[in-house]
Design a protein around this motif. Sequence first.
Motif, PDB file in Angstrom:
ATOM      1  N   ASP A 139       0.814  -1.235   0.236  1.00 33.29           N
ATOM      2  CA  ASP A 139       0.058   0.023  -0.121  1.00 33.29           C
ATOM      3  C   ASP A 139       0.962   1.344   0.019  1.00 33.29           C
ATOM      4  OD1 ASP A 139      -2.207  -1.419   0.080  1.00 33.29           O
ATOM      5  OD2 ASP A 139      -2.838  -1.286   2.108  1.00 33.29           O
TER       6      ASP A 139
ATOM      7  N   HIS B 270       1.030   4.051  -3.009  1.00 30.72           N
ATOM      8  CA  HIS B 270       0.510   5.496  -2.590  1.00 30.72           C
ATOM      9  C   HIS B 270       1.975   6.258  -3.068  1.00 30.72           C
ATOM     10  CE1 HIS B 270      -2.771   5.242  -0.460  1.00 30.72           C
ATOM     11  NE2 HIS B 270      -2.447   4.469   0.423  1.00 30.72           N
TER      12      HIS B 270
ATOM     13  N   ASP C 104      -4.242  11.794  -3.657  1.00 29.74           N
ATOM     14  CA  ASP C 104      -3.694  10.650  -3.879  1.00 29.74           C
ATOM     15  C   ASP C 104      -3.494   9.507  -2.670  1.00 29.74           C
ATOM     16  OD1 ASP C 104      -3.500  11.381  -6.510  1.00 29.74           O
ATOM     17  OD2 ASP C 104      -1.343  11.797  -6.314  1.00 29.74           O
ATOM     18  N   VAL C 105      -3.375   9.863  -1.538  1.00 28.44           N
ATOM     19  CA  VAL C 105      -3.289   8.763  -0.461  1.00 28.44           C
ATOM     20  C   VAL C 105      -4.515   8.567   0.387  1.00 28.44           C
ATOM     21  CG1 VAL C 105      -0.877   9.082  -0.394  1.00 28.44           C
ATOM     22  CG2 VAL C 105      -2.250  10.386   1.194  1.00 28.44           C
TER      23      VAL C 105
END
Length: 64
Positions: free
Chosen positions: A7, A11, A48-49
Amino acid sequence: MTSLDDDLVQHAKAVARTVRDTLAEWRARPPASNEAAANELLAYAARDVAPASSDAPSICAHIG
C-alpha cells in the motif's frame, strides 16, 4: 513485502506520478507563488493517499 508495504509503495508511486504530471503542467501554467505551488502539490498528494471508501475520513479535510 507485506500488504502494508504494498500500500505504501502504491501511494508513493501515485504521488510521484502526480508530482511529475503537475510539474509538466506548470511549464505551460506556472503557479502564482511558491506557497501556491506547495499548496497545490499537498492537495494533490492528500487526494492520492486518501482512503478509497467514502465512509472513511478524508485527508483533504485537514489541508488548509
